[in-house]
Write an enzyme that holds these catalytic residues in place. Structure first.
Site, PDB file in Angstrom:
ATOM      1  N   GLU A  10      82.780  48.408  21.992  1.00 14.52           N
ATOM      2  CA  GLU A  10      81.421  48.593  21.506  1.00 14.52           C
ATOM      3  C   GLU A  10      80.489  47.548  22.116  1.00 14.52           C
ATOM      4  O   GLU A  10      79.359  47.847  22.480  1.00 14.52           O
ATOM      5  CB  GLU A  10      81.397  48.483  19.977  1.00 14.52           C
ATOM      6  CG  GLU A  10      80.049  48.784  19.370  1.00 14.52           C
ATOM      7  CD  GLU A  10      80.036  48.663  17.849  1.00 14.52           C
ATOM      8  OE1 GLU A  10      81.003  48.128  17.280  1.00 14.52           O
ATOM      9  OE2 GLU A  10      79.052  49.103  17.244  1.00 14.52           O
TER      10      GLU A  10
ATOM     11  N   GLU B  61      74.203  36.384  15.216  1.00 13.93           N
ATOM     12  CA  GLU B  61      74.769  35.137  14.678  1.00 13.93           C
ATOM     13  C   GLU B  61      76.297  35.173  14.808  1.00 13.93           C
ATOM     14  O   GLU B  61      76.925  34.168  15.165  1.00 13.93           O
ATOM     15  CB  GLU B  61      74.365  34.948  13.206  1.00 13.93           C
ATOM     16  CG  GLU B  61      72.894  34.651  12.983  1.00 13.93           C
ATOM     17  CD  GLU B  61      71.966  35.842  13.234  1.00 13.93           C
ATOM     18  OE1 GLU B  61      72.384  36.987  13.009  1.00 13.93           O
ATOM     19  OE2 GLU B  61      70.822  35.620  13.692  1.00 13.93           O
TER      20      GLU B  61
HETATM   21  C1  LIG Z   1      72.004  51.847  12.278  1.00 11.12           C
HETATM   22  C2  LIG Z   1      73.332  51.197  11.994  1.00 11.12           C
HETATM   23  C3  LIG Z   1      74.489  51.812  12.425  1.00 11.12           C
HETATM   24  C4  LIG Z   1      75.720  51.254  12.125  1.00 11.12           C
HETATM   25  N1  LIG Z   1      76.874  51.931  12.461  1.00 11.12           N
HETATM   26  C5  LIG Z   1      78.071  51.495  11.984  1.00 11.12           C
HETATM   27  C6  LIG Z   1      79.247  52.288  12.153  1.00 11.12           C
HETATM   28  O1  LIG Z   1      79.238  53.335  12.781  1.00 11.12           O
HETATM   29  N2  LIG Z   1      80.399  51.844  11.597  1.00 11.12           N
HETATM   30  C7  LIG Z   1      80.463  50.674  10.893  1.00 11.12           C
HETATM   31  O2  LIG Z   1      81.548  50.348  10.408  1.00 11.12           O
HETATM   32  N3  LIG Z   1      79.371  49.890  10.735  1.00 11.12           N
HETATM   33  C8  LIG Z   1      78.169  50.289  11.246  1.00 11.12           C
HETATM   34  N4  LIG Z   1      77.030  49.518  11.058  1.00 11.12           N
HETATM   35  C9  LIG Z   1      77.134  48.283  10.303  1.00 11.12           C
HETATM   36  C10 LIG Z   1      76.861  47.027  11.108  1.00 11.12           C
HETATM   37  O3  LIG Z   1      77.918  46.741  11.956  1.00 11.12           O
HETATM   38  C11 LIG Z   1      76.541  45.919  10.093  1.00 11.12           C
HETATM   39  O4  LIG Z   1      75.237  46.193   9.593  1.00 11.12           O
HETATM   40  C12 LIG Z   1      76.594  44.543  10.687  1.00 11.12           C
HETATM   41  O5  LIG Z   1      77.917  44.186  10.990  1.00 11.12           O
HETATM   42  C13 LIG Z   1      75.996  43.468   9.761  1.00 11.12           C
HETATM   43  O6  LIG Z   1      76.477  43.570   8.455  1.00 11.12           O
HETATM   44  P1  LIG Z   1      75.438  43.590   7.225  1.00 11.12           P
HETATM   45  O7  LIG Z   1      74.400  44.595   7.547  1.00 11.12           O
HETATM   46  O8  LIG Z   1      76.212  43.781   5.989  1.00 11.12           O
HETATM   47  O9  LIG Z   1      74.766  42.167   7.253  1.00 11.12           O
HETATM   48  P2  LIG Z   1      75.322  40.813   6.579  1.00 11.12           P
HETATM   49  O10 LIG Z   1      76.717  40.578   7.013  1.00 11.12           O
HETATM   50  O11 LIG Z   1      75.026  40.818   5.136  1.00 11.12           O
HETATM   51  O12 LIG Z   1      74.399  39.736   7.295  1.00 11.12           O
HETATM   52  C14 LIG Z   1      73.092  39.375   6.832  1.00 11.12           C
HETATM   53  C15 LIG Z   1      72.615  38.170   7.634  1.00 11.12           C
HETATM   54  O13 LIG Z   1      73.495  37.056   7.406  1.00 11.12           O
HETATM   55  C16 LIG Z   1      74.001  36.576   8.646  1.00 11.12           C
HETATM   56  N5  LIG Z   1      75.366  36.077   8.483  1.00 11.12           N
HETATM   57  C17 LIG Z   1      76.396  36.669   7.807  1.00 11.12           C
HETATM   58  N6  LIG Z   1      77.501  35.938   7.918  1.00 11.12           N
HETATM   59  C18 LIG Z   1      77.186  34.880   8.713  1.00 11.12           C
HETATM   60  C19 LIG Z   1      77.896  33.747   9.204  1.00 11.12           C
HETATM   61  N7  LIG Z   1      79.197  33.567   8.951  1.00 11.12           N
HETATM   62  N8  LIG Z   1      77.247  32.852   9.986  1.00 11.12           N
HETATM   63  C20 LIG Z   1      75.934  33.025  10.271  1.00 11.12           C
HETATM   64  N9  LIG Z   1      75.195  34.070   9.830  1.00 11.12           N
HETATM   65  C21 LIG Z   1      75.821  34.972   9.064  1.00 11.12           C
HETATM   66  C22 LIG Z   1      73.940  37.775   9.567  1.00 11.12           C
HETATM   67  O14 LIG Z   1      73.983  37.408  10.931  1.00 11.12           O
HETATM   68  C23 LIG Z   1      72.636  38.408   9.145  1.00 11.12           C
HETATM   69  O15 LIG Z   1      71.572  37.755   9.759  1.00 11.12           O
HETATM   70  C24 LIG Z   1      75.793  50.031  11.419  1.00 11.12           C
HETATM   71  C25 LIG Z   1      74.612  49.373  11.042  1.00 11.12           C
HETATM   72  C26 LIG Z   1      73.386  49.948  11.313  1.00 11.12           C
HETATM   73  C27 LIG Z   1      72.141  49.236  10.840  1.00 11.12           C
END
Ligand SMILES: Cc1cc2nc3c(=O)[nH]c(=O)nc-3n(C[C@H](O)[C@H](O)[C@H](O)COP(=O)(O)OP(=O)(O)OC[C@H]3O[C@@H](n4cnc5c(N)ncnc54)[C@H](O)[C@@H]3O)c2cc1C
Length: 382
Positions: free
Chosen positions: A245, A370
């Site tokens: 990916e 991040e």
């Molecule tokens: C349009 C779209 C399509 C997607 N498609 C898929 C898919 O097909 N399959 C799938 O499984 N997922 C999918 N995703 C999910 C995507 O991979 C996640 O949104 C992404 O991994 C971030 O997780 P979260 O949104 O829960 O953010 P969070 O993990 O809650 O993060 C929120 C913020 O905190 C920061 N943060 C979190 N942990 C840390 C750390 N340890 N150190 C520093 N900063 C940190 C992040 O960088 C971010 O800025 C999709 C997302 C979107 C928006």
């Protein structure tokens, strides 16, 4: 070291660009406006052979290299002007199909890959959950073995192709006490008992790609649909998939940057202020120069990542670097593109407005910027 594509690759790239200009580009703005996936466009792309690219011929694939699959992505991004289509294509081929090819048993490959390669069954990956995004090891969906089945319970969110997919690679905890080391992959068909598509998610960009929750309520997955080894899912499925990916799926962003730059040059030469084309102002040229720099550097980082994969070199830090750099500069380039178009760039009249919304996903999905920095940083100090 040879920095050129072969003549065959150039011809292939050109043929995909022409296909995308003819079949994907028309209606792309409307599909974005209406947040509508178009199955006809999908089927035409499948007939053209775009869904089958990386898979081996014995499973209905074309046996294309990672580099050639990336080139197709780049051509789609350039000719199609539909980032949502590219996202759905990538989710289907890369994060849905690749793990089945790389980790599946012979029976699983025979059963699923021909349908995926033909674009007949749309696929995707279910990893993210409401409580576990960046912290993928914290997923709560469970899989308990019972009478020849694994019984899955839990909810996945943000799943690309969720509302339209027929088959998903889903990660669930088979040993909830163990974090990453307790996760297993499964191949789940839409028709399995206890599986349903949850709420659809309305997004800011990439709107022609449908996204939804996937819900598992005592969902019965036949034991033979376990993918890879038990409790090895995170390492095997997640890491293999995410590495693809973070390389091939980014190619479309590079094609997108190329067409955007060409459009900006054209606009800057046509738009006149102070009695001259805005292209004659050095400040505008600087923005164009930065866009060219980001485009070229993105291209070479991506090609190196694709080349690595073609040589069988696993390099998580390189894939993370590729993901981080390409998506961050694509966002900056999209911002420059709006700036060059002035107020008109902030309207629906020009595609740059859409590109900016689309580009924001790059730094979030598939592991945020991040998280990529974290992967690179911890590799540097290891
Ligand atoms: C349009 C779209 C399509 C997607 N498609 C898929 C898919 O097909 N399959 C799938 O499984 N997922 C999918 N995703 C999910 C995507 O991979 C996640 O949104 C992404 O991994 C971030 O997780 P979260 O949104 O829960 O953010 P969070 O993990 O809650 O993060 C929120 C913020 O905190 C920061 N943060 C979190 N942990 C840390 C750390 N340890 N150190 C520093 N900063 C940190 C992040 O960088 C971010 O800025 C999709 C997302 C979107 C928006």
């Amino acid at each position: 070291m040879d920095f050129r594509h072969t003549e065959e690759q150039e011809l292939f790239y050109k043929s995909v660009v022409e296909f995308a200009q003819k079949e994907i580009q028309p209606g792309a703005a409307e599909r974005d406006e209406e947040a509508r996936f178009d199955r006809d466009v999908w089927d035409k792309a499948a007939d053209f052979g775009l869904m089958s690219l990386p898979f081996p011929e014995e499973y209905g694939g074309s046996g294309a290299s990672v580099m050639d699959t990336s080139l197709a992505g780049e051509a789609l991004g350039y000719g199609g002007l539909d980032a949502g289509f590219c996202l759905s294509w990538g989710a289907h081929v890369v994060i849905g199909g690749i793990p089945i090819w790389q980790l599946g048993t012979e029976e699983q490959k025979q059963k699923y890959l021909p349908k995926i390669a033909a674009g007949e069954w749309i696929s995707g990956l279910g990893l993210t959950e409401p409580e576990a995004g960046s912290d993928a090891g914290g997923i709560l969906t469970t899989a308990v073995k019972k009478d020849g089945y694994y019984v899955l319970n839990g909810t996945k969110t943000f799943i690309t192709n969720g509302p339209i997919g027929e088959v998903f690679v889903v990660l669930a905890k088979t040993d909830p006490e163990k974090g990453h080391a307790g996760i297993t992959g499964f191949i789940v068909e839409k028709g399995f008992k206890g599986f349903s598509v949850g709420k659809e998610i309305h997004k800011t960009g990439n709107r022609s790609s449908p996204t939804s929750e996937l819900v598992f309520e005592d969902c019965e997955v036949p034991a033979e649909n376990m993918l890879g080894e038990e409790n090895q899912g995170f390492l095997q499925v997640a890491m293999t998939t995410l590495e693809w990916e973070r390389s091939v799926m980014l190619a479309a962003a590079i094609g997108g940057q190329q067409i955007q730059l060409e459009e900006c040059i054209k606009y800057a030469k046509e738009r006149r202020q102070f009695g001259r084309p805005i292209a004659s102002f050095q400040a505008v040229q600087f923005m164009l120069a930065d866009m060219k720099m980001w485009l070229e550097t993105s291209r070479w980082i991506l090609y190196k990542t694709a080349w690595n994969k073609d040589q069988g070199i696993m390099d998580h830090a390189q894939a993370a670097l590729s993901k981080l750099y390409i998506t961050e500069v694509a966002l900056k380039a999209a911002r420059n593109a709006i700036q060059i178009h002035g107020g008109y760039g902030y309207t629906k009249e020009y595609a740059v407005e859409r590109s900016y919304r689309d580009a924001q996903l790059g730094v979030l999905g598939g592991g945020t910027s991040e998280i990529q920095r974290w992967i690179i940083g911890r590799t540097l100090i290891a």
